[in-house]
Design an enzyme around this catalytic site. Structure first.
Site, PDB file in Angstrom:
ATOM      1  N   GLY A 143      -3.348 -21.655   4.104  1.00 34.95           N
ATOM      2  CA  GLY A 143      -4.662 -22.046   4.608  1.00 34.95           C
ATOM      3  C   GLY A 143      -5.762 -21.859   3.570  1.00 34.95           C
ATOM      4  N   VAL A 144      -6.933 -21.454   4.024  1.00 34.61           N
ATOM      5  CA  VAL A 144      -8.075 -21.303   3.118  1.00 34.61           C
ATOM      6  C   VAL A 144      -7.812 -20.189   2.101  1.00 34.61           C
ATOM      7  CG1 VAL A 144      -9.443 -19.804   4.672  1.00 34.61           C
ATOM      8  CG2 VAL A 144     -10.605 -21.250   3.014  1.00 34.61           C
ATOM      9  N   ASP A 145      -7.092 -19.174   2.509  1.00 39.21           N
ATOM     10  CA  ASP A 145      -6.732 -18.057   1.624  1.00 39.21           C
ATOM     11  C   ASP A 145      -5.924 -18.568   0.420  1.00 39.21           C
ATOM     12  OD1 ASP A 145      -6.421 -15.421   0.803  1.00 39.21           O
ATOM     13  OD2 ASP A 145      -4.904 -14.918   2.308  1.00 39.21           O
ATOM     14  N   TYR A 180      -4.262 -18.273  12.800  1.00 33.05           N
ATOM     15  CA  TYR A 180      -4.490 -17.203  13.787  1.00 33.05           C
ATOM     16  C   TYR A 180      -4.891 -17.715  15.172  1.00 33.05           C
ATOM     17  CZ  TYR A 180      -3.993 -13.513  10.208  1.00 33.05           C
ATOM     18  OH  TYR A 180      -3.519 -12.650   9.245  1.00 33.05           O
TER      19      TYR A 180
HETATM   20  N1  AR6 Z   1     -11.869 -24.879   2.875  1.00 35.38           N
HETATM   21  C1  AR6 Z   1     -12.439 -24.584   4.062  1.00 35.38           C
HETATM   22  N2  AR6 Z   1     -11.744 -24.350   5.183  1.00 35.38           N
HETATM   23  C2  AR6 Z   1     -10.396 -24.442   5.099  1.00 35.38           C
HETATM   24  C3  AR6 Z   1      -9.710 -24.735   3.907  1.00 35.38           C
HETATM   25  C4  AR6 Z   1     -10.507 -24.954   2.746  1.00 35.38           C
HETATM   26  N3  AR6 Z   1      -9.967 -25.242   1.561  1.00 35.38           N
HETATM   27  N4  AR6 Z   1      -8.369 -24.744   4.163  1.00 35.38           N
HETATM   28  C5  AR6 Z   1      -8.230 -24.478   5.489  1.00 35.38           C
HETATM   29  N5  AR6 Z   1      -9.446 -24.303   6.057  1.00 35.38           N
HETATM   30  P1  AR6 Z   1      -6.648 -20.459   8.165  1.00 35.38           P
HETATM   31  P2  AR6 Z   1      -6.868 -18.010   9.809  1.00 35.38           P
HETATM   32  C6  AR6 Z   1      -9.808 -24.001   7.458  1.00 35.38           C
HETATM   33  O1  AR6 Z   1      -5.314 -20.766   8.735  1.00 35.38           O
HETATM   34  O2  AR6 Z   1      -6.674 -18.795  11.050  1.00 35.38           O
HETATM   35  C7  AR6 Z   1      -3.606 -17.270   5.838  1.00 35.38           C
HETATM   36  O3  AR6 Z   1      -2.255 -17.389   5.530  1.00 35.38           O
HETATM   37  C8  AR6 Z   1      -8.838 -24.346   8.525  1.00 35.38           C
HETATM   38  O4  AR6 Z   1      -8.946 -25.726   8.850  1.00 35.38           O
HETATM   39  O5  AR6 Z   1      -6.867 -20.648   6.726  1.00 35.38           O
HETATM   40  O6  AR6 Z   1      -7.979 -17.002   9.762  1.00 35.38           O
HETATM   41  C9  AR6 Z   1      -4.124 -15.857   5.641  1.00 35.38           C
HETATM   42  O7  AR6 Z   1      -3.488 -15.208   4.558  1.00 35.38           O
HETATM   43  C10 AR6 Z   1      -9.343 -23.465   9.658  1.00 35.38           C
HETATM   44  O8  AR6 Z   1     -10.418 -24.101  10.332  1.00 35.38           O
HETATM   45  O9  AR6 Z   1      -7.091 -18.918   8.488  1.00 35.38           O
HETATM   46  C11 AR6 Z   1      -3.802 -15.216   6.939  1.00 35.38           C
HETATM   47  O10 AR6 Z   1      -2.456 -14.788   6.985  1.00 35.38           O
HETATM   48  C12 AR6 Z   1      -9.901 -22.240   8.943  1.00 35.38           C
HETATM   49  O11 AR6 Z   1      -9.966 -22.595   7.554  1.00 35.38           O
HETATM   50  C13 AR6 Z   1      -3.995 -16.317   7.948  1.00 35.38           C
HETATM   51  O12 AR6 Z   1      -3.774 -17.519   7.232  1.00 35.38           O
HETATM   52  C14 AR6 Z   1      -9.065 -20.991   9.083  1.00 35.38           C
HETATM   53  O13 AR6 Z   1      -7.697 -21.313   8.997  1.00 35.38           O
HETATM   54  C15 AR6 Z   1      -5.411 -16.341   8.477  1.00 35.38           C
HETATM   55  O14 AR6 Z   1      -5.492 -17.298   9.504  1.00 35.38           O
END
Ligand code: AR6
Length: 172
Positions: A31-33, A124
């Site tokens: 994801g964003v991480d 999450y």
């Molecule tokens: N820029 C902005 N937002 C984004 C990007 C980006 N490049 N990529 C994804 N999103 P998530 P969580 C959005 O899954 O639910 C990781 O593995 C996405 O569309 O990234 O907090 C961590 O290491 C969504 O709306 O984070 C943790 O293990 C939002 O970011 C776990 O995922 C959050 O999605 C955290 O899960």
């Protein structure tokens, strides 16, 4: 303090601070991480490893600061959102803590602009509209302080952008 929302990839945003939706290990994920570590380069992971060595894991709702490495931002704040599972008030409070602790750090670092992703709404599985409402309500409490001048909600998905538009159109 202005509150804005855009549809973008947060790794392209040149705010003083961008926020990462991390996990407790602070060692990266998807994801964003994943995007932040991939584009920011190894300096971010090295900084996270130092924090791990010093304080151990980052608890849910807590936040830590690192360099932004090769990203256009100056700092990354890594915060750990709650996993929704069956939900409940406790999860809502933990998500509120994420936004609050990130804002407190932004003030400590005297940052004028901070950009947030939609924490916890991806892997999450926090409900999007509830998460956006908590994000906006928590950030709105800071509107009278004088250090942070702009908060940007960075929506990766159209659905999130439309959600913020719905919730913010009468406020900004
Ligand atoms: N820029 C902005 N937002 C984004 C990007 C980006 N490049 N990529 C994804 N999103 P998530 P969580 C959005 O899954 O639910 C990781 O593995 C996405 O569309 O990234 O907090 C961590 O290491 C969504 O709306 O984070 C943790 O293990 C939002 O970011 C776990 O995922 C959050 O999605 C955290 O899960």
């Amino acid at each position: 303090m202005k509150i804005n929302y855009i549809q973008a990839d947060i790794t392209t945003v040149s705010a003083d601070i961008i926020v990462n939706a991390a996990n407790s290990s602070l060692l990266g994920g998807s994801g964003v991480d994943g995007a932040i570590h991939r584009k920011g380069g190894s300096a971010i992971l090295e900084a996270c490893q130092k924090i791990r060595a010093k304080q151990g894991k980052c608890e849910v709702g807590e936040a830590v600061v690192t360099t932004a490495g090769n990203l256009p931002a100056t700092y990354v704040i890594h915060t750990v959102g709650p996993v929704w599972n069956t939900g409940g008030k406790e999860k809502e409070n933990l998500l509120q803590n994420c936004y609050q602790n990130a804002m407190e750090l932004a003030i400590t670092y005297r940052s004028e602009t901070i950009a947030f992703p939609c924490i916890s709404t991806g892997i999450y599985r926090f409900p999007k509209e509830l998460a956006a409402t908590i994000a906006i309500d928590t950030i709105s409490k800071y509107k009278d302080q004088a250090i942070v001048k702009e908060v940007i909600f960075v929506c990766f998905e159209k659905e999130d952008y439309m959600c913020y538009e719905r919730l913010l159109k009468n406020e900004t």
